[in-house]
Each structure stands twice: as C-alpha cells, then as structure tokens.
Design a protein around this motif. Sequence first.
Motif, PDB file in Angstrom:
ATOM      1  N   ALA A 120      49.367  38.303  34.642  1.00  0.00           N
ATOM      2  CA  ALA A 120      49.095  36.896  34.939  1.00  0.00           C
ATOM      3  C   ALA A 120      47.942  36.376  34.088  1.00  0.00           C
ATOM      4  O   ALA A 120      47.011  37.115  33.775  1.00  0.00           O
ATOM      5  N   PHE A 121      48.043  35.100  33.731  1.00  0.00           N
ATOM      6  CA  PHE A 121      46.927  34.374  33.129  1.00  0.00           C
ATOM      7  C   PHE A 121      46.133  33.786  34.282  1.00  0.00           C
ATOM      8  O   PHE A 121      46.691  33.071  35.126  1.00  0.00           O
ATOM      9  N   LYS A 130      44.751  37.555  29.555  1.00  0.00           N
ATOM     10  CA  LYS A 130      45.874  37.921  30.415  1.00  0.00           C
ATOM     11  C   LYS A 130      45.466  39.198  31.139  1.00  0.00           C
ATOM     12  O   LYS A 130      44.938  40.127  30.527  1.00  0.00           O
ATOM     13  N   LEU A 131      45.705  39.241  32.449  1.00  0.00           N
ATOM     14  CA  LEU A 131      45.386  40.424  33.247  1.00  0.00           C
ATOM     15  C   LEU A 131      46.657  41.195  33.575  1.00  0.00           C
ATOM     16  O   LEU A 131      47.678  40.608  33.901  1.00  0.00           O
ATOM     17  N   ILE A 176      36.264  37.276  50.798  1.00  0.00           N
ATOM     18  CA  ILE A 176      36.878  37.712  49.542  1.00  0.00           C
ATOM     19  C   ILE A 176      37.408  36.453  48.871  1.00  0.00           C
ATOM     20  O   ILE A 176      38.337  35.809  49.380  1.00  0.00           O
ATOM     21  N   VAL A 177      36.793  36.097  47.731  1.00  0.00           N
ATOM     22  CA  VAL A 177      37.142  34.856  47.035  1.00  0.00           C
ATOM     23  C   VAL A 177      37.547  35.104  45.578  1.00  0.00           C
ATOM     24  O   VAL A 177      37.755  34.156  44.825  1.00  0.00           O
ATOM     25  N   ASP A 178      37.669  36.347  45.192  1.00  0.00           N
ATOM     26  CA  ASP A 178      38.066  36.696  43.834  1.00  0.00           C
ATOM     27  C   ASP A 178      39.588  36.632  43.713  1.00  0.00           C
ATOM     28  O   ASP A 178      40.303  37.307  44.465  1.00  0.00           O
ATOM     29  N   GLY A 179      40.091  35.831  42.771  1.00  0.00           N
ATOM     30  CA  GLY A 179      41.520  35.589  42.638  1.00  0.00           C
ATOM     31  C   GLY A 179      42.357  36.839  42.426  1.00  0.00           C
ATOM     32  O   GLY A 179      43.386  37.030  43.082  1.00  0.00           O
ATOM     33  N   LYS A 180      41.934  37.710  41.509  1.00  0.00           N
ATOM     34  CA  LYS A 180      42.743  38.896  41.210  1.00  0.00           C
ATOM     35  C   LYS A 180      42.841  39.812  42.431  1.00  0.00           C
ATOM     36  O   LYS A 180      43.883  40.409  42.689  1.00  0.00           O
TER      37      LYS A 180
END
Length: 194
Positions: A120-121, A130-131, A176-180
């Motif tokens: 995902a971008f 990109k991850l 927890i607020v980190d998108g990944k």
Amino acid sequence: MNATENRVRIIETKVLSDDWYVLKKTTFDYLRRDNVWQRQSRETYDRGNGATILLFNRERHTVVLTRQFRFPAFVNGHDGMLIEAAAGLLDDASPEERIRAEVEEETGYRIQHVEKVFEAFMSPGSVTEKLFFFIADYDAELRIGKGGGLKDEGEDIEVLELPLTKALQLIQEGIIVDGKTIMLLQHVALRLGN
C-alpha cells in the motif's frame, strides 16, 4: 509502459532538499479525461520503500507491537509515543529480508517464515513510499534478544505483547493511531472472523 505514461509530461524537476531524504518539486502536464492538457505542480518526498510486520500468536491470540517516540506526531499535537507494528525502510534489501532483520532489531524475535499480505501507498498525495505488509507467527522460543532498536540510529523502542482484542480496543480508544498498525491489526481480525 504503465497506463498513464502517455498522459504525463514532465516539464521541470527541482530538488528542494536532499538532507534526510529527497524532497522534489515537479512541474508536469497531465492529460485529463476530457482530453485537455493541464499544467500542474507537486512536491514529492522520497524516502524509499519500506516493510512492516505484525507478529501474531494464533494459539494465544496475542500480538507483538512496539512503542517509540515519533517527532512528526509530537509536533502535530500528539505526545509522540506511538504504538506500532515493527517496520523499516528497505535500504536496497528485498522486503522479506529487510522485515526479518527489522523485527529482530526492534522486538528481539527471530522470524523465519513471513507472509506478505498486501502492499500500500500510505500517503500517495505527497510521499512516494510504498509499504510491504507482512504477518508472521511467533512464540517465546523465537525471542533471541530484548529488541529495542539501534541506539546509534536514535531508537529507544519498548516491546509490547498484547491480546489482539486489547490492541483492537486501543484503536477504538484512539491510543493506537498509526495507520500501518491499524491496517495489520484489522487484517488479522478479519482473517479470524472478529
């Protein structure tokens, strides 16, 4: 050739910063769907691609996460201490190689088998990264060190082991607020049918 290659004409690219990573401003013409060329300008931040992983114990329904200080979150009004899945930049390694090394460095777990679940971008409006997202099984026997990251890279990482239900609750509570991390936790929850 990709689908939009004939719709983009690069006019000019300027490097605005080449310090930590590379920030560029690019002027280009874009062929719109109405067949009209439009001049646009965008800034892109290139830090390379990365990988992230969620360690999950299927029997105990627990996950391993990390907590560390993130300055950009701090300057945006957060206390900066983010709970995250282990992650790192590829640095010319394959995503699989890099994530095995990164998870060991950050958490102390030596993982052999990793499963890629998606790519995902994360911020495609401005960041080129990109991850590559992975999950892996873990248990106590795989922990060969205490983790914590590399001090000379400014890392001071706390390793957390939580029940999956608690981690999902921390998303709901805004902790927890980190998108990944949210994406990986929800992916595992969906797989389990939660």
